[in-house]
Design a protein around this motif. Structure first.
Motif, PDB file in Angstrom:
ATOM      1  N   LEU A 122       0.833  -1.198   0.000  1.00 51.38           N
ATOM      2  CA  LEU A 122       0.000   0.000   0.000  1.00 51.38           C
ATOM      3  C   LEU A 122       0.866   1.246   0.000  1.00 51.38           C
ATOM      4  CD1 LEU A 122      -2.896   1.243   0.488  1.00 51.38           C
ATOM      5  CD2 LEU A 122      -2.329   1.145   2.920  1.00 51.38           C
ATOM      6  N   GLY A 123       0.523   2.201  -0.850  1.00 53.19           N
ATOM      7  CA  GLY A 123       1.155   3.525  -0.828  1.00 53.19           C
ATOM      8  C   GLY A 123       0.081   4.565  -0.595  1.00 53.19           C
TER       9      GLY A 123
ATOM     10  N   SER B  75      -0.420   8.768  -0.028  1.00 55.57           N
ATOM     11  CA  SER B  75       0.325  10.034  -0.056  1.00 55.57           C
ATOM     12  C   SER B  75      -0.618  11.221  -0.140  1.00 55.57           C
ATOM     13  CB  SER B  75       1.293  10.040  -1.243  1.00 55.57           C
ATOM     14  OG  SER B  75       0.584   9.941  -2.445  1.00 55.57           O
TER      15      SER B  75
ATOM     16  N   GLN C 290      -0.127  15.454  -0.998  1.00 57.63           N
ATOM     17  CA  GLN C 290       0.787  16.547  -1.310  1.00 57.63           C
ATOM     18  C   GLN C 290      -0.009  17.840  -1.372  1.00 57.63           C
ATOM     19  OE1 GLN C 290       3.388  15.818  -4.645  1.00 57.63           O
ATOM     20  NE2 GLN C 290       4.965  17.045  -3.664  1.00 57.63           N
TER      21      GLN C 290
ATOM     22  N   LEU D 140       4.679  17.223   1.699  1.00 57.23           N
ATOM     23  CA  LEU D 140       4.292  15.851   1.351  1.00 57.23           C
ATOM     24  C   LEU D 140       4.258  14.952   2.583  1.00 57.23           C
ATOM     25  CD1 LEU D 140       4.109  13.570  -0.980  1.00 57.23           C
ATOM     26  CD2 LEU D 140       6.565  13.339  -0.610  1.00 57.23           C
TER      27      LEU D 140
ATOM     28  N   ASP E  20       3.914  10.764   2.913  1.00 58.77           N
ATOM     29  CA  ASP E  20       3.873   9.545   2.105  1.00 58.77           C
ATOM     30  C   ASP E  20       4.123   8.342   3.005  1.00 58.77           C
ATOM     31  OD1 ASP E  20       3.931   8.298  -0.714  1.00 58.77           O
ATOM     32  OD2 ASP E  20       5.704   7.461   0.247  1.00 58.77           O
TER      33      ASP E  20
ATOM     34  N   GLU F  45       4.466   4.099   2.954  1.00 52.29           N
ATOM     35  CA  GLU F  45       4.570   2.868   2.166  1.00 52.29           C
ATOM     36  C   GLU F  45       4.540   1.686   3.124  1.00 52.29           C
ATOM     37  OE1 GLU F  45       7.957   2.513  -0.423  1.00 52.29           O
ATOM     38  OE2 GLU F  45       7.085   0.815  -1.486  1.00 52.29           O
TER      39      GLU F  45
ATOM     40  N   ARG G  75       7.286   2.525   6.057  1.00 55.09           N
ATOM     41  CA  ARG G  75       8.081   3.760   6.090  1.00 55.09           C
ATOM     42  C   ARG G  75       7.165   4.955   5.891  1.00 55.09           C
ATOM     43  NH1 ARG G  75      10.242   6.162   0.918  1.00 55.09           N
ATOM     44  NH2 ARG G  75       8.037   6.586   1.052  1.00 55.09           N
TER      45      ARG G  75
ATOM     46  N   ARG H  37       7.210   9.070   5.170  1.00 51.26           N
ATOM     47  CA  ARG H  37       8.063  10.181   4.724  1.00 51.26           C
ATOM     48  C   ARG H  37       7.312  11.497   4.901  1.00 51.26           C
ATOM     49  NH1 ARG H  37      11.397  10.125  -0.749  1.00 51.26           N
ATOM     50  NH2 ARG H  37      12.791   9.113   0.712  1.00 51.26           N
TER      51      ARG H  37
ATOM     52  N   GLU I  38       8.031  15.584   3.829  1.00 47.38           N
ATOM     53  CA  GLU I  38       8.895  16.551   3.152  1.00 47.38           C
ATOM     54  C   GLU I  38       8.223  17.913   3.194  1.00 47.38           C
ATOM     55  OE1 GLU I  38      10.812  13.994  -0.549  1.00 47.38           O
ATOM     56  OE2 GLU I  38       9.859  15.924  -0.946  1.00 47.38           O
TER      57      GLU I  38
END
Lengths: 148, 544
Positions: free
Chosen positions: B68-69, B71, B73, B79, B81, B83, B106, B108, B110
């Motif tokens: 699965l992703g 995200s 923005q 961002l 995100d 994963e 993970r 993320r 940004e």
């Protein structure tokens, strides 16, 4: 003998031409840094089967990238050290992650990281059959040609 | 330790999964979701000596996996995100232990619009500074800022994390020497990039292997690396250089016995050159590596106490004609009492050849290799020659012939010397039957080896592929006859049948698989094995 066989085998996973990291601008492009769409697992599974079939044969060389570290040394060690009847088989394929994707003229290049469980079937030093299993992380460069 | 690690892993997973929900209230923008899920059920039936086949566990084996992703923005470029890859497993082939497993997670964050642009990664990740300092999977935190200083691009990265085998479901029963060592890592990397001067980085990493059971290394590795893209005349030179220094303590064995201080250096230099202005493009590569006896940084692929010089040069392209030469020299255990030298040189050629309407393509490879130590215990000379000929008879038909010859001369002991010859011939033909395209490939391979591990094998095969608009059927049949004089089982006959059927409908894919193996050695128990499986795969994408 079987330990040596595995040591040589482990080298196959060292597919990443790892030099130093690169500068990746934060917020450089719209969508950069976002998890990329998953790769077609069926294609990956088929390719792993062909990799396993090519292992311990002359057909392995074209599957190792020219920038593969110690490429020629690994191929030479496989030829000279691994018993000729040793064969590699895929047991299962774990997560397939897309690490990066770049679009170039006429092609899309993706770098994948694949977790795979293998079995090496062969003969031990005393001639009795043997099978060893292990798990590897492979870094694979996947190139797809696209119409221009 | 495993239980504590699992609890920490679950807590981390829960926290990472909740963070995006918390973040949803802060930023504008939609959540985008993409991923893939697979359900697979297999049944294995093994009768006889399972060591003769690839599968060792029978019965029902099933799992459900999810990738699965997620995200989001904002217009500012900020961002989030996430994963995630996980599996619910009742398959001994997929995971070592049954149950739910987080295989990768993970998060993320940004923000390019912040006063100092930053990137934060929490969870599982591949931490890479450089070849000699850090190049390792770990679970931890990576923070990066990119301050604007002096008109150059700067990137400052901090990494803290650890690698433990059970986090990655690595079977700890395997020989520890074959497994990646467990360790904790902390490091800082400062990279400066300039279009003219290239990319330079200064990296410092502390790794600590005292937490694992493999030893007691505590090392501090400091490296200076450069990547330069140099162009002059029509030459393009991609140059990578790195020098590293390692300092710390190393301990082998249990307790504090054998602990000693180590300090050593490593050097890596590589030039990739090309000249595409020539009618026949020229490319070349030179690599030099020199690692001291004590230079064995954890978290890298470096093997200490080794020197290597490798060079290749080629003209032409694979699509047309190409000639390439190579030379490599390695010294292992270089500072020890008995260094081992490996020298290889070889030549490869790709040559198209046409005679009237018949066009063929030939690939030739010749090599000579010497491996010897200084005490005379190892002295091996290998010569090898292979020839691969492809004969396209028409657009839909192709014949391939491969010849291979190799001789290893063991001049030290005489025990491992052998001579091996292989020949293989296959023919592929493609035709249409209604709306289905069929590809048939019969083939025959023969291999013989005299001397050490003498044997003879013959492998006739037949593969059939039928591909329609939505579905595909692959069938392969194989027979393998192996003779091994002097072994307990002097010969073995094997039969193999494999069938796969895949059906695709928009984002769905359904598959049926079947395999059947028979193995009959001349001494000992036979094996009869079959495996049947079904899977469903679904690829999804959308907004929340």
């Amino acid at each position: 003998m079987i330990r040596l066989l595995f040591l040589v085998f482990l080298g196959v996973s060292l597919a990443a031409p790892a030099q130093q990291r690169s500068f990746e601008p934060i917020g450089g492009e719209a969508g950069a840094g976002v998890t990329l769409p998953p790769h077609d697992r069926t294609l990956v599974e088929d390719w792993l089967e062909s990799l396993a079939q090519a292992w311990n044969t002359p057909r392995l060389a074209p599957l190792l990238a020219p920038a593969f570290p110690e490429r020629q040394r690994l191929l030479g060690a496989l030829e000279d050290r691994v018993p000729p009847d040793a064969r590699l088989r895929v047991l299962s394929v774990g997560p397939v992650r897309v690490l990066s994707e770049s679009r170039e003229t006429g092609r899309i290049v993706r770098t994948l990281r694949i977790t795979v469980r293998w079995a090496v079937v062969g003969t031990d030093a005393d001639g009795s059959p043997t099978r060893r299993e292990t798990q590897q992380e492979l870094v694979v460069e996947w190139l797809r040609r696209v119409p221009q | 330790m495993a239980a504590t690690g699992t609890a920490i892993g679950r807590a981390l997973a829960a926290a990472l999964l909740l963070l995006p929900v918390v973040a949803a209230a802060q930023d504008s923008g939609d959540w985008r979701m993409r991923g893939q899920t697979t359900s697979r059920v297999e049944y294995y039936d093994i009768d006889g000596d399972s060591l003769l086949g690839p599968y060792g566990r029978d019965g029902v084996q099933a799992y459900q996996s999810l990738h699965l992703g997620l995200s989001r923005q904002a217009d500012s470029g900020a961002l989030w995100d996430l994963e995630f890859a996980g599996v619910l497993s009742a398959s001994e082939y997929r995971t070592t232990e049954p149950g739910g497993h987080v295989e990768y997670l993970r998060l993320r964050r940004e923000d390019p619009a912040a006063a100092v642009p930053y990137r934060l990664d929490v969870g599982d990740q591949h931490a890479r500074f450089s070849r000699l300092s850090l190049d390792q999977d770990l679970r931890g935190v990576r923070g990066e800022i990119q301050p604007a200083l002096g008109g150059l691009d700067h990137s400052l990265v901090w990494v803290s994390g650890a690698y433990r085998r059970h986090w990655h479901d690595v079977d700890a029963r395997l020989d520890p020497g074959l497994l990646e060592p467990e360790a904790d890592y902390h490091g800082v990397s400062w990279l400066v990039a300039d279009p003219a001067l290239g990319e330079w980085s200064l990296n410092t990493v502390h790794h600590d292997r005292t937490a694992g059971a493999d030893g007691g290394d505590r090392h501090l590795v400091t490296s200076l690396a450069a990547a330069l893209d140099i162009r002059f005349l029509h030459q393009r030179l991609d140059t990578d250089l790195e020098w590293a220094h390692l300092q710390g303590t190393t301990r082998r064995g249990s307790g504090g016995a054998g602990e000693r201080a180590v300090a050593d250096t490593g050097l890596f230099a590589q030039v990739d050159g090309s000249n595409t202005a020539l009618e026949m493009p020229l490319d070349y590569r030179l690599r030099y590596e020199d690692y001291g006896a004590g230079f064995r940084p954890a978290g890298t692929d470096v093997v200490g106490d080794r020197r290597a010089f490798v060079t290749t040069a080629g003209v032409g392209s694979e699509e047309r004609a190409r000639l390439q030469g190579r030379y490599q020299r390695h010294v292992d255990h270089a500072s020890g009492p008995n260094p081992v030298h490996l020298v290889e040189h070889g030549v490869e050629a790709v040559v198209p050849f046409g005679l009237g309407p018949v066009h063929t393509r030939h690939e030739l490879d010749a090599a000579h290799r010497e491996r010897r130590d200084e005490r005379g215990w190892i002295d091996e000379h290998t010569r090898r020659l292979s020839w691969d000929m492809i004969l396209p008879l028409a657009e839909t038909r192709e014949t391939r012939l491969t010849l291979y010859w190799r001789n290893l001369d063991d001049r030290a002991t005489g025990r491992y010397g052998h001579r091996e010859r292989r020949i293989s011939l296959s023919h592929r033909t493609r035709f249409r039957l209604g709306g289905v395209q069929i590809t048939a490939t019969p083939g025959l391979a023969y291999r013989t080896r005299d001397g050490f591990l003498a044997q003879r094998a013959i492998d006739p095969t037949l593969s059939l592929e039928a591909a329609g608009a939505l579905q595909e059927l692959d069938v392969s049949l194989g027979y393998h006859e192996l003779e091994r004089p002097g072994r307990r089982a002097r010969s073995i006959d094997e039969y193999r049948l494999a069938m796969d059927w895949h059906y695709r409908l928009r984002r769905h894919q359904l598959g049926l698989e079947y395999e059947h193996h028979l193995a009959a050695p001349s001494a000992g128990e036979d094996l009869e094995l079959w495996k049947a499986g079904v899977f469903w795969r679904y690829q999804f994408a959308g907004s929340l």
